[in-house]
Design a protein around this motif. Structure first.
Motif, PDB file in Angstrom:
ATOM      1  N   HIS A   1       3.981 -10.898  -4.197  1.00 28.94           N
ATOM      2  CA  HIS A   1       2.740 -11.451  -4.771  1.00 28.94           C
ATOM      3  C   HIS A   1       1.509 -10.859  -4.089  1.00 28.94           C
ATOM      4  O   HIS A   1       0.596 -11.571  -3.663  1.00 28.94           O
ATOM      5  CB  HIS A   1       2.726 -12.991  -4.680  1.00 28.94           C
ATOM      6  N   LEU A   2       1.526  -9.524  -3.960  1.00 35.09           N
ATOM      7  CA  LEU A   2       0.387  -8.807  -3.372  1.00 35.09           C
ATOM      8  C   LEU A   2      -0.129  -7.804  -4.391  1.00 35.09           C
ATOM      9  O   LEU A   2       0.638  -7.346  -5.251  1.00 35.09           O
ATOM     10  CB  LEU A   2       0.843  -8.028  -2.125  1.00 35.09           C
ATOM     11  N   PRO A   3      -1.404  -7.401  -4.311  1.00 32.48           N
ATOM     12  CA  PRO A   3      -1.841  -6.306  -5.183  1.00 32.48           C
ATOM     13  C   PRO A   3      -1.210  -4.985  -4.725  1.00 32.48           C
ATOM     14  O   PRO A   3      -1.011  -4.772  -3.526  1.00 32.48           O
ATOM     15  CB  PRO A   3      -3.367  -6.295  -4.995  1.00 32.48           C
ATOM     16  N   ALA A   4      -0.891  -4.118  -5.707  1.00 35.92           N
ATOM     17  CA  ALA A   4      -0.356  -2.784  -5.398  1.00 35.92           C
ATOM     18  C   ALA A   4      -1.550  -1.856  -5.184  1.00 35.92           C
ATOM     19  O   ALA A   4      -2.319  -1.618  -6.127  1.00 35.92           O
ATOM     20  CB  ALA A   4       0.503  -2.293  -6.555  1.00 35.92           C
TER      21      ALA A   4
ATOM     22  N   VAL B   1       7.954   7.831  -8.705  1.00 38.47           N
ATOM     23  CA  VAL B   1       9.048   7.035  -8.114  1.00 38.47           C
ATOM     24  C   VAL B   1       8.476   6.144  -7.009  1.00 38.47           C
ATOM     25  O   VAL B   1       8.762   4.943  -6.928  1.00 38.47           O
ATOM     26  CB  VAL B   1      10.166   7.959  -7.560  1.00 38.47           C
ATOM     27  N   LEU B   2       7.623   6.737  -6.180  1.00 34.16           N
ATOM     28  CA  LEU B   2       6.979   6.002  -5.082  1.00 34.16           C
ATOM     29  C   LEU B   2       6.138   4.834  -5.625  1.00 34.16           C
ATOM     30  O   LEU B   2       6.209   3.709  -5.119  1.00 34.16           O
ATOM     31  CB  LEU B   2       6.092   6.986  -4.317  1.00 34.16           C
ATOM     32  N   LEU B   3       5.375   5.106  -6.673  1.00 31.85           N
ATOM     33  CA  LEU B   3       4.484   4.081  -7.236  1.00 31.85           C
ATOM     34  C   LEU B   3       5.269   2.966  -7.927  1.00 31.85           C
ATOM     35  O   LEU B   3       4.858   1.799  -7.899  1.00 31.85           O
ATOM     36  CB  LEU B   3       3.485   4.726  -8.208  1.00 31.85           C
ATOM     37  N   ALA B   4       6.448   3.305  -8.494  1.00 25.56           N
ATOM     38  CA  ALA B   4       7.284   2.269  -9.124  1.00 25.56           C
ATOM     39  C   ALA B   4       7.825   1.334  -8.044  1.00 25.56           C
ATOM     40  O   ALA B   4       7.883   0.114  -8.232  1.00 25.56           O
ATOM     41  CB  ALA B   4       8.422   2.917  -9.904  1.00 25.56           C
ATOM     42  N   LYS B   5       8.194   1.906  -6.898  1.00 26.33           N
ATOM     43  CA  LYS B   5       8.703   1.069  -5.787  1.00 26.33           C
ATOM     44  C   LYS B   5       7.583   0.197  -5.227  1.00 26.33           C
ATOM     45  O   LYS B   5       7.806  -0.947  -4.844  1.00 26.33           O
ATOM     46  CB  LYS B   5       9.311   1.947  -4.685  1.00 26.33           C
ATOM     47  N   LEU B   6       6.386   0.751  -5.173  1.00 27.35           N
ATOM     48  CA  LEU B   6       5.224  -0.025  -4.703  1.00 27.35           C
ATOM     49  C   LEU B   6       4.997  -1.222  -5.633  1.00 27.35           C
ATOM     50  O   LEU B   6       4.787  -2.350  -5.183  1.00 27.35           O
ATOM     51  CB  LEU B   6       3.981   0.885  -4.694  1.00 27.35           C
ATOM     52  N   ARG B   7       5.070  -0.958  -6.943  1.00 23.40           N
ATOM     53  CA  ARG B   7       4.844  -2.029  -7.931  1.00 23.40           C
ATOM     54  C   ARG B   7       5.871  -3.151  -7.771  1.00 23.40           C
ATOM     55  O   ARG B   7       5.548  -4.327  -7.777  1.00 23.40           O
ATOM     56  CB  ARG B   7       4.909  -1.412  -9.331  1.00 23.40           C
ATOM     57  N   GLU B   8       7.137  -2.716  -7.604  1.00 18.33           N
ATOM     58  CA  GLU B   8       8.250  -3.668  -7.442  1.00 18.33           C
ATOM     59  C   GLU B   8       7.996  -4.591  -6.240  1.00 18.33           C
ATOM     60  O   GLU B   8       8.089  -5.806  -6.344  1.00 18.33           O
ATOM     61  CB  GLU B   8       9.496  -2.850  -7.120  1.00 18.33           C
ATOM     62  N   ALA B   9       7.643  -3.979  -5.087  1.00 18.76           N
ATOM     63  CA  ALA B   9       7.426  -4.754  -3.860  1.00 18.76           C
ATOM     64  C   ALA B   9       6.211  -5.662  -4.008  1.00 18.76           C
ATOM     65  O   ALA B   9       6.231  -6.816  -3.571  1.00 18.76           O
ATOM     66  CB  ALA B   9       7.243  -3.813  -2.671  1.00 18.76           C
ATOM     67  N   ALA B  10       5.151  -5.131  -4.628  1.00 18.86           N
ATOM     68  CA  ALA B  10       3.923  -5.927  -4.795  1.00 18.86           C
ATOM     69  C   ALA B  10       4.230  -7.181  -5.624  1.00 18.86           C
ATOM     70  O   ALA B  10       3.800  -8.286  -5.279  1.00 18.86           O
ATOM     71  CB  ALA B  10       2.846  -5.084  -5.474  1.00 18.86           C
TER      72      ALA B  10
ATOM     73  N   LEU C   1       0.813  -1.227   0.000  1.00 20.61           N
ATOM     74  CA  LEU C   1       0.000   0.000   0.000  1.00 20.61           C
ATOM     75  C   LEU C   1       0.842   1.270   0.000  1.00 20.61           C
ATOM     76  O   LEU C   1       1.957   1.291   0.538  1.00 20.61           O
ATOM     77  CB  LEU C   1      -0.872  -0.014   1.271  1.00 20.61           C
ATOM     78  N   THR C   2       0.279   2.313  -0.596  1.00 17.20           N
ATOM     79  CA  THR C   2       0.788   3.665  -0.346  1.00 17.20           C
ATOM     80  C   THR C   2      -0.408   4.586  -0.115  1.00 17.20           C
ATOM     81  O   THR C   2      -1.531   4.254  -0.503  1.00 17.20           O
ATOM     82  CB  THR C   2       1.709   4.175  -1.468  1.00 17.20           C
ATOM     83  N   ILE C   3      -0.145   5.720   0.526  1.00 16.41           N
ATOM     84  CA  ILE C   3      -1.239   6.617   0.927  1.00 16.41           C
ATOM     85  C   ILE C   3      -0.916   8.044   0.515  1.00 16.41           C
ATOM     86  O   ILE C   3       0.239   8.465   0.645  1.00 16.41           O
ATOM     87  CB  ILE C   3      -1.388   6.656   2.474  1.00 16.41           C
ATOM     88  N   GLY C   4      -1.916   8.786   0.071  1.00 14.79           N
ATOM     89  CA  GLY C   4      -1.688  10.209  -0.176  1.00 14.79           C
ATOM     90  C   GLY C   4      -2.756  10.803  -1.059  1.00 14.79           C
ATOM     91  O   GLY C   4      -3.685  10.118  -1.483  1.00 14.79           O
TER      92      GLY C   4
ATOM     93  N   VAL D   1      -0.987   0.508 -10.922  1.00 18.67           N
ATOM     94  CA  VAL D   1      -1.596   0.235  -9.618  1.00 18.67           C
ATOM     95  C   VAL D   1      -2.737  -0.759  -9.851  1.00 18.67           C
ATOM     96  O   VAL D   1      -3.441  -0.683 -10.858  1.00 18.67           O
ATOM     97  CB  VAL D   1      -2.120   1.565  -9.021  1.00 18.67           C
ATOM     98  N   ASP D   2      -2.935  -1.714  -8.909  1.00 17.84           N
ATOM     99  CA  ASP D   2      -4.000  -2.721  -9.072  1.00 17.84           C
ATOM    100  C   ASP D   2      -5.312  -2.280  -8.444  1.00 17.84           C
ATOM    101  O   ASP D   2      -6.373  -2.705  -8.859  1.00 17.84           O
ATOM    102  CB  ASP D   2      -3.599  -4.041  -8.401  1.00 17.84           C
ATOM    103  N   GLN D   3      -5.213  -1.475  -7.401  1.00 23.49           N
ATOM    104  CA  GLN D   3      -6.419  -1.203  -6.598  1.00 23.49           C
ATOM    105  C   GLN D   3      -6.336   0.199  -5.974  1.00 23.49           C
ATOM    106  O   GLN D   3      -5.322   0.539  -5.378  1.00 23.49           O
ATOM    107  CB  GLN D   3      -6.427  -2.312  -5.534  1.00 23.49           C
TER     108      GLN D   3
END
Ligand SMILES: Cc1cc2nc3c(=O)[nH]c(=O)nc-3n(C[C@H](O)[C@H](O)[C@H](O)COP(=O)(O)O)c2cc1C
Ligand SMILES: Nc1ncnc2c1ncn2[C@@H]1O[C@H](COP(=O)(O)OP(=O)(O)OP(=O)(O)O)[C@@H](O)[C@H]1O
Length: 318
Positions: free
Chosen positions: A45-48, A32-41, A18-21, A90-92
């Motif tokens: 194996h989690l939805p971003a 940049v933040l969303l690319a890191k979120l995608r990488e971790a997701a 997750l990210t928030i804002g 982003v997935d969700q």
């Protein structure tokens, strides 16, 4: 991409990264933040997932004390923000209604009620300046502590900077107020445009000799106002040179919705219903109340002539 609106608990969410804002404009720092979120997701194996708010908290607080017209403007309306998040893979997206209940949650309540119970967070990324909860008193350290207790990992992203400092929605809003479109597109990583479906106007433009493609600006308070050199994307393969007015029409009537009215140069087709993007290139002047339609016609002719020279210069320097 799935979009959940309004209420957080329905349907129950599976685990997520997750990210928030607010993500107003979805700028280069957000990307940049969303690319890191995608990488971790992907790795976990989690939805971003993104948690965002509507209205923008600043608009909510302005509305609580004042009127809609005193609410601070946003860079993009909600629909465009959601589209831009989808383009960042982003997935969700959960769009939480920012209201009295959400704004009154203490940082501890925000973590437990929203992040843990409602969103089932397993991995969280936020920027180093991120603050949350009532009075924006919650810090990234508090999130890290809570992560240990509730079993989620917290990543804090150092500020993404350009030559003028930290990139933020606030500095983009400021550049838009100054109609500095070069700066705006540098910070956004793309040209600044307003999009929408063309609607019918009052057909006065045709009588004036300058028919316009009209986009209603219904759901947000735009930062720009006045007359601009623009380009229209979405009607033909190449963008079409144009001049646009954003605001009301003070010469014609006093209380009208804000519209974006665009006269495309040398264009004869009707295109009602088409989805277009109007890209802003240069401000020409403020919107004015003219004594009659003839004076308005002369002013628009002058705008068109200036735009023609602008595009001719662009062609020769290309
Ligand atoms: C380049 C441009 C500049 C304009 N400037 C003004 C202005 O200064 N004041 C004003 O009252 N209306 C201005 N208008 C809006 C016109 O009044 C409007 O386009 C016209 O009334 C046509 O409206 P319609 O599309 O509903 O027929 C401008 C429109 C364009 C395209
Ligand atoms: N330049 C940046 N570098 C790193 N993280 C950022 C940057 N800008 C925003 N973020 C982070 O992105 C998330 C969403 O940011 P948000 O849109 O709420 O802030 P913002 O762009 O600073 O907007 P504003 O200027 O309106 O406060 C937050 O976690 C925030 O910390």
């Amino acid at each position: 991409m799935k979009v959940f609106r309004g209420f957080l608990y329905d349907p129950p969410h599976g685990p997520c990264a997750l990210t928030i804002g607010n993500f107003d404009g979805v700028h280069k720092g957000h990307m940049v933040l969303l690319a890191k979120l995608r990488e971790a997701a992907d790795r976990l194996h989690l939805p971003a997932a993104v948690l965002t708010f509507n209205p923008h908290p600043r608009q909510y607080f302005a509305l609580k004390t004042g009127t809609l017209s005193s609410a601070p403007a946003t860079i993009t309306p909600l629909r465009e923000k959601v589209q831009a998040l989808a383009q960042c893979c982003v997935d969700q997206v959960t769009i939480a209604r920012f209201n009295n209940t959400v704004s009154s949650l203490s940082p501890e309540e925000f973590i437990e009620e929203i992040l843990v119970k409602a969103l089932n967070v397993r991995w969280l990324i936020i920027g180093e300046k991120f603050r949350f909860g009532k009075g924006r008193t919650g810090t990234t350290d508090e999130l890290k502590e809570a992560g240990k207790r509730f079993g989620f990992h917290v990543e804090v992203l150092p500020a993404v900077m350009d030559e003028n400092g930290r990139i933020s929605s606030s500095c983009i809003r400021q550049a838009l107020e100054q109609s500095d479109f070069e700066k705006v597109s540098g910070l956004l990583g793309k040209p600044y445009a307003i999009s929408g479906h063309i609607v019918h106007g009052d057909k006065i433009g045709r009588d004036l000799g300058f028919p316009t493609a009209n986009l209603p600006i219904r759901h947000y308070n735009p930062i720009l106002s006045g007359v601009f050199i623009t380009r229209v994307h979405g009607l033909e393969e190449k963008p079409l040179p144009s001049v646009s007015m954003i605001g009301t029409r003070p010469t014609i009537e006093s209380d009208r919705h804000i519209m974006l009215e665009t006269h495309i140069l040398d264009f004869g087709r009707t295109c009602y219903g088409s989805l277009v993007q109007v890209e802003f290139l240069k401000k020409l002047r403020d919107n004015q109340k003219f004594p009659d339609l003839n004076a308005l016609k002369k002013a628009i002719q002058n705008d068109v002539d200036t735009a023609r020279s602008f595009f001719a210069k662009q062609k020769t320097s290309a």
